[in-house]
Design a protein around this motif. Structure first.
Motif, short mmCIF file in Angstrom:
data_model
loop_
_atom_site.label_atom_id
_atom_site.label_comp_id
_atom_site.label_asym_id
_atom_site.label_seq_id
_atom_site.Cartn_x
_atom_site.Cartn_y
_atom_site.Cartn_z
N LEU A 18 -0.34 4.01 -0.02
CA LEU A 18 -0.84 3.69 1.30
C LEU A 18 -0.31 2.35 1.81
O LEU A 18 -0.82 1.82 2.77
CB LEU A 18 -2.36 3.67 1.28
N ASP A 19 0.69 1.83 1.13
CA ASP A 19 1.22 0.55 1.55
C ASP A 19 2.56 0.80 2.24
O ASP A 19 3.46 1.38 1.65
CB ASP A 19 1.41 -0.33 0.30
N SER A 55 5.80 -1.06 0.45
CA SER A 55 6.40 -0.75 -0.85
C SER A 55 6.12 0.69 -1.21
O SER A 55 5.22 1.31 -0.66
CB SER A 55 5.86 -1.69 -1.94
N ARG A 115 7.28 -5.49 1.83
CA ARG A 115 6.08 -6.32 1.70
C ARG A 115 6.45 -7.80 1.84
O ARG A 115 5.74 -8.58 2.47
CB ARG A 115 5.44 -6.01 0.34
#
Lengths: 376, 491, 366
Positions: A188-189, A192, A337
């Motif tokens: 969910l990032d 990354s 990120r």
């Protein structure tokens, strides 16, 4: 009259225990495999250990070794449904006892399913308060269901075997240290992407082998890497386990096996460039030579040569790995990120997934051979 | 007092016969009252005593024979009994008679001579069976108050040691001794304990436990608020911490107040051994407390609510052992706990050789049979056995009982609400401990209220010379215990 | 020993410290990082830190106010400052506020309990048990309550140890760049966070019963709030470093979710252990508020002891809890109480202090 309050505890005692989940009536799922079928139905395969004869018959068993109820065999069942939960309920109807997922140790997901998106498989698990988020997860070549049905020599409980397999792979830097919880965070990032261990069934040895890693773009699987590349990735991501080995072709067809003892990684992402991102990764490795049949390692010159050879070869592997990850659009090292942390506005403006492919990643390797074992 | 005919405070009659007759009557013409007439020159007289209480030899040797030999001028001088006294009235005379003294009346005199002729049937001073220690003194109290006080005085040879007597019991009198160190013990507390002892209005004091129930703060609490011990060294150590000891005639048990929870975990062994090992065993005992109280409840909570917490490698074995048991874990555990309690109770009542047999039969045979019959799982058996062992570690019988009782509410609650059940009961018990007072001092003292300084002798035992102050929970007058014992280090 | 005289000065500065700490750290622990994040994103921890600073100001105000009336609680000096009628109204409002806060705490406790561990057990069972335990404690005087709260504070050590296991899974990049959400967002997060510091107003009632110098009392209260602020800040920073922002949107109780990842050899699934410890923290805060409300009611009714007031409130709180025990309502109530709390925690004491200064009211300690 003064004892009226006694009524209260009595009421509680009589009304029973609402949330009781007695262990003896539970059917514990130890391993689960999930696949996506052609018609987009989810198929779920579960493995439950069947406890060996417990207290009751151990007295008559005769052999002392059987006491205590070691897991003897397992029970494997499979069912498909519209959602994962739906198939789980269908399974529950077939099982004598209450299915309980809270001791799940390994979750294996079929390649086809992972390519269609991993999150839809896991959502049900994340929503359940009692689900084990520290279970291991891996992607398997072919169907996950068949893995649990195929015979594995010397092992009765597939899930236990797979769990140990992944654990030792993590230790030997052949798989990233991960579990359901961590995978969810990186799924969910948008800065990354996760990497998962990739395994396949080996017909000849009747065993499962870790055959590298599965790369993801967002929640979808987009490529695989070989075991060597997996090790390279772990070094790049600074996630080396206890030990890590490489076998490198040396000059004149000789081979050299090295063990990386210590690794220091520095990563710099440069966002000042307008159109593309550049990243610098430098690795400082301490290496121990495990196997190098032809020569002695006592010569300074020889050693320097070897050092150069090793760093060159490693650099090759690293670059190759990096290219593969780029091709798969999988930002496994989390450059995104870092950009976000440095310049969030720029990240929002640019289409990171697109420019990731064109990102300029420079990898520099410095090795130092510190030991050649107990002989020279 | 209806049996007390006549005026007990009346003066003695000049007639020895009548005096003797009257006292005999007052004793209800009991058959063991013996009158011996004698004559000393011209004066006749009567010696009166209870055959069952006196040492006949001493009566013969020290009273009757000297009188008969008639060597001195005065009859009083002739007597060779060591202990002599004059009785003021009939009541005093009667009381003396009842503790084994001999009364001597001379014809024509309105007086009564009391001679000490008690028979003392003493048990020898041995180490108390229920409070054994490895190092340190091995003497123990006996049933005789004077001997016990002798042991105490001998141990605390201080001019500040105060012994106060009180006689209690409406029908049958018993002596109670209150012992404290007057320069250390808080006078408020001494006053309070005397006030409470004074108010005892029982027919007879049977034992120390009796006194305890009449003067303790909260009778319904599961926790003992008095430390009971049969060890003089333990009593002496507590007296030197400013606590007050109460001994009574007829029991070897001495009760001590004010105490706090941790007192029950302090054994003389902790202080005689080295600080490191003393601390280790103190920690072990406290750990045993948690095991004894919480382990079965935790096990029940895990097997019936939170099987998630069992590590994956263990769960298969656990499941295997529980799978074929027909009953819920709480039933299993209660069944086994009851069995163990039964074995314990039976073991105490039976003579010791048989007691051991019962222990073996109960422990080994029942344990094994019950598992192979599939009634109780292996794990439950392990848990219950471990709990039983852990509950016997505490060096105090009362606390031992408390612990064994406490685990039942925990178990029931855990079977209803899992970990929350544990938390609930734990909170109730901690609140109770916070509320509880022993002789108006906080019972859970160095922990609640928290006194950092006093923690030096709780979880661990610091070196003796590091414990420079007394614990403050007994509110001692003088807090300094010692100063500079290890001055030699500096030279 | 001094129990007989109408109890004054019965607790120590140390107990004051722990009483305030235990009251401040309560039900909010599990969901604070989430509720702050809805306003100020990944910079929520800054919001919490700022809220902690605001609270220090609030404590200063309360301390100044209380040190003017060293022998009186707010219930006693409010009528002196504002006149009998107005003072009584302020007192009554405080009582209602405390009661509502207590009820809200109970609701959150029941809701999270059923959500995370006991989905089938009826709410009433836990409500009755919790209220029962509360009554058992708070019918006693403040000294006993203080003893209990001090003991329970030691569970913090376990919580801190649990956090040590999480450190290796943290990703600092999730926090960077610091402050990028902008000042307005951070400040609106601060407003959200303020309510979780509620509990320092306890000082208004504890000041007269604490046996210590005025300065020591301030130190204890300020210290407790500072520790709470550091704890909350660390907690939320951990959460923001553990979860990416996108993931955080999915987990309203991120702390428990985070602890789930911890794996020990002896015992798995630490979240259950953590939930139990949290239950204790929640119940101690609930106890404090019930005590405050009950002692206020007793004062209003001119009762000698607050015991009866405790029973009455205990019976009253149960139906209120059930009427509102669904998640939507409880969120609603939370919002409202949040706003209310700023009034009762900051505005009213400041106003009273102003009145005291203007009317030059001051009393000496007896």
């Amino acid at each position: 009259m003064k004892k009226w309050w006694i009524m209260f505890p009595i009421c509680i005692l009589l009304s029973g225990c609402w949330d009781e989940r007695p262990l003896r009536t539970m059917k514990l799922i130890f391993g689960a495999g999930m696949d996506m079928q052609e018609d987009d139905r989810y198929s779920l395969t579960i493995e439950m250990p069947i406890e060996g004869a417990g207290g009751g018959s151990s007295g008559q068993g005769g052999q002392g070794g059987g006491q205590g109820g070691q897991a003897q065999t397992s029970q494997v069942m499979s069912e498909d449904g519209i959602t994962v939960r739906d198939s789980a309920y269908k399974l529950d109807r077939k099982v004598g006892g209450v299915l309980d997922v809270s001791k799940l140790r390994v979750l294996v997901i079929g390649e086809d399913g992972a390519e269609k998106g991993l999150y839809s498989f896991l959502d049900a698990l994340y929503r359940n308060a009692s689900s084990p988020l520290n279970a291991k997860i891996a992607i398997v070549e072919g169907k996950a269901g068949t893995l649990f049905q195929s015979e594995i020599s010397g092992e009765q409980l597939h899930s236990e075997y797979l769990y140990k397999l992944i654990m030792s792979a993590e230790k030997e830097s052949m798989a990233p240290v991960t579990n359901l919880q961590f995978i969810c965070i990186s799924l969910l990032d948008n800065g990354s992407d996760p990497v998962l261990p990739f395994m396949k069934y080996n017909e000849k040895n009747k065993a499962v082998e870790i055959s590298g890693g599965a790369l993801f773009n967002g929640t979808k699987m987009t490529g695989t890497i070989t075991p060597d590349e997996m090790s390279a990735f772990l070094l790049l991501a600074d996630q080396m386990g206890k030990e890590l080995s490489f076998t490198i072709p040396a000059d004149e067809g000789r081979k050299l096996t090295i063990l990386i003892e210590k690794s220091k990684r520095k990563m710099k992402v440069d966002t000042t460039n307008k159109d593309h991102v550049t990243a610098d990764i430098s690795l400082d490795l301490s290496v121990r030579v495990l196997e190098y049949p032809p020569d002695h390692l006592d010569d300074e010159k020889k050693l320097n040569e070897l050092n150069k050879l090793v760093s060159d070869e490693l650099e090759k592997i690293f670059t190759q790995t990096m290219d593969k990850m780029k091709m798969a659009d999988s930002d496994t090292l989390g450059f995104g990120r870092q950009i976000m942390a440095k310049d969030p506005k720029k990240f929002e403006k640019m289409n990171w997934k697109k420019s990731y492919r064109s990102a300029d990643v420079k990898i520099r390797v410095k090795t130092k051979i510190i030991s050649g074992g107990v002989i020279l | 007092m209806s049996f007390w005919r006549g005026n007990k405070l009346a003066a003695f009659s000049p007639s020895a016969d009548e005096n003797a007759k009257r006292l005999t009557e007052m004793l209800g013409d009991a058959d063991d009252v013996k009158q011996r007439k004698f004559s000393f020159g011209k004066t006749a007289g009567i010696a009166l005593y209870l055959v069952t209480l006196v040492d006949s030899l001493r009566v013969e040797e020290h009273i009757l024979r000297p009188l008969a030999e008639n060597k001195s001028k005065n009859p009083e001088d002739a007597l060779t009994a060591i202990e002599r006294d004059d009785a003021a009235d009939y009541e005093a005379a009667m009381n003396a008679l009842l503790i084994g003294k001999t009364l001597v009346f001379f014809e024509g005199r309105t007086a009564c001579l009391i001679c000490g002729t008690e028979r003392t049937a003493l048990r020898t001073i041995t180490e108390p069976l229920n409070e054994k220690i490895v190092r340190g003194a091995h003497d123990g109290f006996v049933e005789n108050l004077n001997t016990n006080l002798f042991l105490l005085r001998k141990r605390v040879q201080s001019k500040e040691l105060v012994i106060e007597f009180a006689e209690k019991g409406e029908r049958a009198k018993k002596q109670i001794a209150i012992v404290y160190e007057k320069e250390i013990a808080n006078p408020e507390l001494v006053k309070e304990i005397k006030r409470r002892v004074d108010s005892i209005n029982a027919e007879m004091i049977y034992s120390a436990g009796h006194i305890e129930q009449m003067i303790e703060d909260s009778t319904l609490s599961p926790f003992p608020q008095f430390l009971s011990t049969e060890r003089p060294d333990r009593v002496a150590a507590n007296i030197m911490e400013g606590r007050i000891a109460i001994l009574n005639d007829g029991t070897p048990t001495c009760i001590i107040a004010p105490v706090n929870f941790i007192t029950f975990y302090q054994s003389p062994d902790d202080y005689t051994s080295r600080p490191l090992s003393g601390s280790f065993y103190r920690l072990l005992r406290l750990f045993a407390f948690f095991i004894a109280v919480l382990l079965p409840a935790f096990y029940i909570a895990v097997t019936s609510f939170h099987l998630e917490v069992v590590p994956g490698d263990l769960i298969v074995q656990m499941k295997g052992s529980v799978a074929d048991i027909p009953y819920p874990t709480i039933v299993e555990a209660l069944f086994m706990e009851m069995t163990i309690e039964l074995i314990r109770e039976a073991g105490i009542r039976l003579p010791s050789p048989i007691g051991q047999t019962i222990g073996i039969v109960g422990g080994l045979v029942i344990g094994d049979a019950v598992v192979s019959a599939g009634l109780v799982s292996n794990f439950t058996l392990i848990v219950v056995a471990l709990t039983a062992i852990a509950s016997y570690v505490v060096p105090s019988t009362e606390m031992n009982m408390t612990i064994r009782l406490l685990r039942f509410p925990f178990m029931v609650s855990a079977s209803l609400f899992g970990f929350y059940g544990l938390i609930f009961i734990m909170m109730v018990i901690v609140i109770h401990l916070c509320k509880l007072e022993s002789l108006k001092t906080p019972y859970f003292a160095p922990f609640a209220p928290l006194r950092w300084k006093d923690l030096k002798d709780t979880f661990i035992r610091r070196a003796i010379w590091k414990q420079k102050t007394r614990p403050t929970d007994s509110m001692p007058l003088d807090e300094t215990k010692e100063e500079g014992s290890r001055e030699w280090m500096k030279e | 020993m001094d129990e007989g005289v109408k109890t004054k000065k019965t607790i120590s500065a140390q107990q004051l410290f722990f009483l305030i700490l235990q009251t401040q750290i309560g039900v909010g622990v599990l969901s604070l990082p989430y509720s702050v994040h809805t306003e100020s994103g990944k910079d929520g921890w800054i919001s919490i830190l700022i809220a902690g600073l605001f609270v220090q100001i609030g404590i200063g105000v309360i301390w100044l106010l209380s040190s003017r009336f060293p022998d009186k609680t707010l219930y006693e000096f409010a009528p002196l400052l504002l006149g009998r009628l107005l003072g009584t109204i302020v007192n009554a409002l405080y009582i209602v506020f405390f009661f509502i806060v207590a009820a809200q705490m109970l609701i959150v406790f029941l809701y999270l309990t059923s959500n995370w561990a006991f989905p089938h057990t009826p709410h009433i069972v836990f409500a009755v048990i919790v209220v029962g335990i509360t009554v058992y404690l708070i019918q006693e005087n403040i000294r006993i309550i203080a003893r209990f709260h001090v003991l329970m504070s030691f569970l913090f050590i376990i919580v801190l140890i649990l956090f040590v296991f999480i450190i290796k899974h943290l990703n600092v990049y999730y926090l960077l760049p610091i402050g990028s959400e902008g000042a307005p967002a951070i400040l609106s997060g601060t407003k959200q966070a303020l309510f979780s510091f509620a509990g320092f107003e306890f000082l208004l009632w504890l000041y007269p019963v604490t046996k210590a110098s005025s300065k020591a009392k301030w130190k204890a209260a300020a210290g407790a709030s500072a520790i709470a602020a550091v704890f909350y800040t660390l907690l939320s920073a951990f959460v923001y470093m553990f979860f990416s922002l996108k993931k955080l949107n999915h987990v309203p109780e991120p702390v428990l979710y985070m602890v789930k990842a911890v794996e020990l050899k002896m015992i798995e699934r630490i979240d259950l252990l953590f939930l139990s410890i949290w239950a204790i923290f929640a119940i101690t805060s609930f106890m404090s508020y019930m005590y405050l409300a009950a002692s206020g009611v007793a004062k209003l009714a001119k009762a000698k002891h607050h015991r009866k007031a405790v029973y009455v409130l205990a019976v009253l709180i149960l139906p209120i809890t059930f009427y509102t025990a669904n998640p939507e309502q409880s969120v609603n109530i939370y919002e409202k109480i949040s706003t209310l709390s700023t009034i009762f925690l900051f505005a009213v004491p400041a106003f009273l202090l102003a009145v005291a200064i203007i009317r030059n009211k001051r009393e000496e300690s007896t």
